[in-house]
Design a protein around this motif. Structure first.
Motif, PDB file in Angstrom:
ATOM      1  N   LEU A 231       0.779  -1.111   0.141  1.00 13.08           N
ATOM      2  CA  LEU A 231      -0.045  -0.067  -0.168  1.00 13.08           C
ATOM      3  C   LEU A 231       1.017   1.243   0.084  1.00 13.08           C
ATOM      4  O   LEU A 231       2.052   1.405   0.544  1.00 13.08           O
ATOM      5  CB  LEU A 231      -0.924  -0.104   1.281  1.00 13.08           C
ATOM      6  CG  LEU A 231      -1.965  -1.065   1.342  1.00 13.08           C
ATOM      7  CD1 LEU A 231      -2.643  -1.216   2.710  1.00 13.08           C
ATOM      8  CD2 LEU A 231      -3.027  -1.225   0.400  1.00 13.08           C
ATOM      9  N   PHE A 232       0.301   2.275  -0.703  1.00 14.92           N
ATOM     10  CA  PHE A 232       1.095   3.467  -0.624  1.00 14.92           C
ATOM     11  C   PHE A 232       0.262   4.658  -0.522  1.00 14.92           C
ATOM     12  O   PHE A 232      -1.116   4.394  -0.989  1.00 14.92           O
ATOM     13  CB  PHE A 232       2.039   3.392  -1.824  1.00 14.92           C
ATOM     14  CG  PHE A 232       1.650   3.412  -3.031  1.00 14.92           C
ATOM     15  CD1 PHE A 232       1.839   4.795  -3.609  1.00 14.92           C
ATOM     16  CD2 PHE A 232       1.294   2.416  -3.522  1.00 14.92           C
ATOM     17  CE1 PHE A 232       1.208   4.832  -5.174  1.00 14.92           C
ATOM     18  CE2 PHE A 232       0.820   2.457  -4.966  1.00 14.92           C
ATOM     19  CZ  PHE A 232       0.845   3.445  -5.695  1.00 14.92           C
ATOM     20  N   GLY A 233       0.825   5.843  -0.825  1.00 13.67           N
ATOM     21  CA  GLY A 233      -0.195   7.062  -1.011  1.00 13.67           C
ATOM     22  C   GLY A 233      -0.195   7.782   0.371  1.00 13.67           C
ATOM     23  O   GLY A 233       0.145   7.100   1.507  1.00 13.67           O
ATOM     24  N   GLU A 234      -0.668   9.194   0.394  1.00 16.92           N
ATOM     25  CA  GLU A 234      -0.624   9.820   1.553  1.00 16.92           C
ATOM     26  C   GLU A 234      -1.656   9.191   2.961  1.00 16.92           C
ATOM     27  O   GLU A 234      -1.267   9.488   3.918  1.00 16.92           O
ATOM     28  CB  GLU A 234      -1.143  11.357   1.370  1.00 16.92           C
ATOM     29  CG  GLU A 234       0.098  12.154   0.574  1.00 16.92           C
ATOM     30  CD  GLU A 234      -0.547  13.238   0.134  1.00 16.92           C
ATOM     31  OE1 GLU A 234      -0.050  14.477   0.654  1.00 16.92           O
ATOM     32  OE2 GLU A 234      -1.547  13.491  -0.723  1.00 16.92           O
ATOM     33  N   ASN A 235      -2.711   8.517   2.230  1.00 17.28           N
ATOM     34  CA  ASN A 235      -3.358   7.902   3.394  1.00 17.28           C
ATOM     35  C   ASN A 235      -3.468   6.315   2.858  1.00 17.28           C
ATOM     36  O   ASN A 235      -4.720   5.793   3.125  1.00 17.28           O
ATOM     37  CB  ASN A 235      -4.559   8.534   3.283  1.00 17.28           C
ATOM     38  CG  ASN A 235      -4.778  10.117   3.638  1.00 17.28           C
ATOM     39  OD1 ASN A 235      -4.497  10.120   4.711  1.00 17.28           O
ATOM     40  ND2 ASN A 235      -5.042  10.809   2.558  1.00 17.28           N
ATOM     41  N   ASN A 236      -2.513   5.728   2.268  1.00 16.89           N
ATOM     42  CA  ASN A 236      -2.649   4.348   2.072  1.00 16.89           C
ATOM     43  C   ASN A 236      -3.759   4.049   1.069  1.00 16.89           C
ATOM     44  O   ASN A 236      -4.387   3.040   1.164  1.00 16.89           O
ATOM     45  CB  ASN A 236      -2.486   3.313   3.208  1.00 16.89           C
ATOM     46  CG  ASN A 236      -0.938   3.245   3.624  1.00 16.89           C
ATOM     47  OD1 ASN A 236      -0.027   3.443   3.021  1.00 16.89           O
ATOM     48  ND2 ASN A 236      -0.786   2.781   4.849  1.00 16.89           N
ATOM     49  N   GLU A 237      -4.048   4.959   0.231  1.00 18.06           N
ATOM     50  CA  GLU A 237      -5.179   4.772  -0.708  1.00 18.06           C
ATOM     51  C   GLU A 237      -4.889   3.956  -1.894  1.00 18.06           C
ATOM     52  O   GLU A 237      -6.160   3.578  -2.642  1.00 18.06           O
ATOM     53  CB  GLU A 237      -6.032   6.215  -0.854  1.00 18.06           C
ATOM     54  CG  GLU A 237      -5.032   7.248  -1.774  1.00 18.06           C
ATOM     55  CD  GLU A 237      -4.131   7.906  -0.927  1.00 18.06           C
ATOM     56  OE1 GLU A 237      -3.771   9.139  -1.450  1.00 18.06           O
ATOM     57  OE2 GLU A 237      -3.410   7.555  -0.048  1.00 18.06           O
ATOM     58  N   TYR A 238      -3.823   3.665  -2.269  1.00 23.81           N
ATOM     59  CA  TYR A 238      -3.232   3.107  -3.264  1.00 23.81           C
ATOM     60  C   TYR A 238      -2.743   1.767  -2.944  1.00 23.81           C
ATOM     61  O   TYR A 238      -2.008   1.416  -1.834  1.00 23.81           O
ATOM     62  CB  TYR A 238      -2.393   3.856  -4.142  1.00 23.81           C
ATOM     63  CG  TYR A 238      -3.178   5.205  -4.747  1.00 23.81           C
ATOM     64  CD1 TYR A 238      -4.032   5.168  -5.972  1.00 23.81           C
ATOM     65  CD2 TYR A 238      -2.676   6.541  -4.165  1.00 23.81           C
ATOM     66  CE1 TYR A 238      -4.507   6.276  -6.301  1.00 23.81           C
ATOM     67  CE2 TYR A 238      -3.416   7.686  -4.834  1.00 23.81           C
ATOM     68  CZ  TYR A 238      -4.267   7.558  -5.683  1.00 23.81           C
ATOM     69  OH  TYR A 238      -4.811   8.780  -6.357  1.00 23.81           O
ATOM     70  N   GLY A 239      -2.620   1.027  -3.859  1.00 20.87           N
ATOM     71  CA  GLY A 239      -1.990  -0.341  -3.849  1.00 20.87           C
ATOM     72  C   GLY A 239      -1.564  -0.991  -4.995  1.00 20.87           C
ATOM     73  O   GLY A 239      -1.785  -0.650  -6.165  1.00 20.87           O
ATOM     74  N   LEU A 240      -0.806  -2.160  -4.925  1.00 23.50           N
ATOM     75  CA  LEU A 240      -0.133  -2.699  -6.147  1.00 23.50           C
ATOM     76  C   LEU A 240      -1.107  -4.097  -6.219  1.00 23.50           C
ATOM     77  O   LEU A 240      -1.138  -4.872  -5.271  1.00 23.50           O
ATOM     78  CB  LEU A 240       1.242  -3.007  -6.151  1.00 23.50           C
ATOM     79  CG  LEU A 240       2.041  -1.490  -6.118  1.00 23.50           C
ATOM     80  CD1 LEU A 240       3.608  -1.925  -5.868  1.00 23.50           C
ATOM     81  CD2 LEU A 240       1.744  -1.105  -7.385  1.00 23.50           C
ATOM     82  N   MET A 241      -1.533  -4.625  -7.495  1.00 24.49           N
ATOM     83  CA  MET A 241      -1.906  -5.675  -7.768  1.00 24.49           C
ATOM     84  C   MET A 241      -1.213  -6.307  -9.014  1.00 24.49           C
ATOM     85  O   MET A 241      -0.395  -5.739  -9.637  1.00 24.49           O
ATOM     86  CB  MET A 241      -3.315  -5.757  -8.011  1.00 24.49           C
ATOM     87  CG  MET A 241      -4.283  -5.378  -6.934  1.00 24.49           C
ATOM     88  SD  MET A 241      -6.010  -5.269  -7.398  1.00 24.49           S
ATOM     89  CE  MET A 241      -6.508  -6.945  -8.148  1.00 24.49           C
ATOM     90  N   GLN A 242      -1.230  -7.749  -9.171  1.00 25.95           N
ATOM     91  CA  GLN A 242      -0.500  -8.474 -10.308  1.00 25.95           C
ATOM     92  C   GLN A 242      -1.497  -8.470 -11.444  1.00 25.95           C
ATOM     93  O   GLN A 242      -2.686  -8.375 -11.373  1.00 25.95           O
ATOM     94  CB  GLN A 242      -0.130  -9.980  -9.810  1.00 25.95           C
ATOM     95  CG  GLN A 242       0.814 -10.432 -10.965  1.00 25.95           C
ATOM     96  CD  GLN A 242       1.148 -11.826 -10.433  1.00 25.95           C
ATOM     97  OE1 GLN A 242       1.097 -12.048  -9.268  1.00 25.95           O
ATOM     98  NE2 GLN A 242       1.989 -12.399 -11.141  1.00 25.95           N
ATOM     99  N   GLN A 243      -0.764  -8.076 -12.584  1.00 21.63           N
ATOM    100  CA  GLN A 243      -1.721  -8.014 -13.868  1.00 21.63           C
ATOM    101  C   GLN A 243      -0.617  -8.659 -14.969  1.00 21.63           C
ATOM    102  O   GLN A 243       0.305  -7.851 -15.268  1.00 21.63           O
ATOM    103  CB  GLN A 243      -1.803  -6.445 -14.363  1.00 21.63           C
ATOM    104  CG  GLN A 243      -2.442  -6.458 -15.644  1.00 21.63           C
ATOM    105  CD  GLN A 243      -2.803  -5.092 -16.044  1.00 21.63           C
ATOM    106  OE1 GLN A 243      -4.004  -4.623 -15.811  1.00 21.63           O
ATOM    107  NE2 GLN A 243      -1.852  -4.210 -16.342  1.00 21.63           N
ATOM    108  N   GLY A 244      -1.109  -9.907 -15.290  1.00 21.67           N
ATOM    109  CA  GLY A 244      -0.060 -10.859 -15.910  1.00 21.67           C
ATOM    110  C   GLY A 244       1.156 -10.985 -15.293  1.00 21.67           C
ATOM    111  O   GLY A 244       0.981 -11.480 -14.035  1.00 21.67           O
ATOM    112  N   PHE A 245       2.193 -10.737 -16.083  1.00 13.83           N
ATOM    113  CA  PHE A 245       3.464 -10.883 -15.500  1.00 13.83           C
ATOM    114  C   PHE A 245       4.058  -9.524 -14.971  1.00 13.83           C
ATOM    115  O   PHE A 245       5.184  -9.412 -14.435  1.00 13.83           O
ATOM    116  CB  PHE A 245       4.653 -11.291 -16.637  1.00 13.83           C
ATOM    117  CG  PHE A 245       4.221 -12.785 -16.800  1.00 13.83           C
ATOM    118  CD1 PHE A 245       4.516 -13.789 -16.207  1.00 13.83           C
ATOM    119  CD2 PHE A 245       3.721 -12.997 -18.321  1.00 13.83           C
ATOM    120  CE1 PHE A 245       4.125 -15.202 -16.556  1.00 13.83           C
ATOM    121  CE2 PHE A 245       3.287 -14.187 -18.624  1.00 13.83           C
ATOM    122  CZ  PHE A 245       3.692 -15.390 -17.711  1.00 13.83           C
ATOM    123  N   GLY A 246       3.091  -8.460 -14.905  1.00  9.00           N
ATOM    124  CA  GLY A 246       3.572  -7.392 -14.389  1.00  9.00           C
ATOM    125  C   GLY A 246       2.975  -6.985 -13.090  1.00  9.00           C
ATOM    126  O   GLY A 246       2.044  -7.643 -12.409  1.00  9.00           O
TER     127      GLY A 246
END
Length: 334
Positions: A231-246
């Protein structure tokens, strides 16, 4: 157990330009060493040539400034001959990745138990502003007045390509983040590469501008931690998900996405595919990953060498020079 403070590791008056990232890093290194608790006499700091390579002069430990690009070679010899010493190798991006590039990758490949600190300001500072192996394509400098026509090295990519088992990244002005990764590098047994993003106020001011302040890191960086969601962002409002191999950036709450959908960081995974994806994130669409990105256990070079010496030595009929002389025919000259 003896408790140490930063003062126990300090020596001399640092001579760098005011505002140089080396000042910030040195303070964090002193603090990390105190918290790690390994005595100054059990520590060696070894560097090559460059602005950052002046650092051993400011350490109250064993210390040695070597020649250009050879810090990893000297550090390797020091660790093999003195396996109980904690070794810190200090290199800049020019010293470590240009003339010292071959030593860099082979120390990693061999998995020598040294802490390889790469202070990356994307410029040759000591020699007054030539472009370095990490300068971006098109970078204008004294040695590239019309812009470089080369693509830069990504230190993480070199480390992973050399079968590196530990890679971490921090920003020189982020003292807590820097101390954390330095402590983690010592806890890791094997070659531990720490890339320190730092500024050169004279020849490459602002090269890491987006993450050089606390506010900038809140917007443009992601602190990765093993076992925690990405998670990241000033308020942890964003995150990372897997998309294919990326990877892809998502916003929590949109399209029904919750924290349960976010990838959890696994720094200990043998398969480095996702770790490398994290390490190479950059640009406007992705945050820059900070923290321990990869940390995987493996046999160390110096331990294997010393074990081999003991094994082979036990099978030999001699164990010192005098015994060696006695294994052959002898005679006396009268």
């Amino acid at each position: 157990m003896t408790e140490y403070t930063s003062k126990d590791f300090k020596k001399g008056q640092p001579r760098w330009c005011p505002g140089c990232g080396d000042h910030f890093f040195l303070a964090s290194l002193h603090k990390a060493m105190a918290e790690i608790g390994i005595a100054p006499y059990e520590t060696a700091v070894i560097s090559g040539i460059g602005c950052s390579s002046r650092l051993p002069y400011y350490m109250n430990t064993y210390a040695m400034q070597t020649i250009h690009g050879r810090a990893a070679a000297i550090a390797t010899g020091c660790k093999v001959a003195n396996p109980d010493l904690t070794i810190w190798q200090i290199s800049g991006d020019g010293d470590g990745l240009a003339i010292g590039g071959n030593h860099f990758i082979h120390a990693i490949r061999r998995n020598v138990d040294i802490n390889m600190i790469l202070l990356n300001n994307r410029i040759y500072g000591l020699t007054k502003g030539q472009y370095s192996p990490t300068s971006p394509r098109g970078f204008v400098s004294k040695s590239s007045p019309y812009g470089t026509v080369e693509d830069p090295f990504h230190p993480a990519e070199l480390c992973f390509g050399a079968r590196g088992r530990f890679f971490a990244r921090c920003v020189a002005t982020d003292a807590p983040g820097t101390v954390d990764v330095l402590k983690a590098s010592v806890a890791h047994k094997g070659a531990a590469v720490v890339e320190v993003m730092q500024n050169c106020v004279i020849f490459n001011n602002g090269t890491h501008e987006s993450i050089y302040t606390k506010e900038g890191r809140a917007k443009h960086a992601i602190y990765v931690e093993h076992g925690k969601p990405l998670l990241f962002g000033e308020n942890n409002e964003y995150g990372l998900m897997q998309q294919g191999f990326g990877l892809k950036v998502v916003k929590l709450g949109e399209n029904g996405i919750t924290e349960k959908d976010i990838l959890v960081h696994d720094a200990h995974c043998e398969d480095d595919t996702l770790q490398l994806k994290l390490a190479l994130m950059d640009g406007p669409d992705f945050p820059i990953a900070l923290g321990v990105i990869r940390d995987v256990a493996a046999p160390t070079y110096e331990a294997a060498v010393n074990e081999q010496i003991q094994t082979v030595g036990a099978k030999k009929p001699y164990h010192n020079f005098n015994e060696l002389l006695m294994t052959n025919d002898t005679w006396v000259v009268e």
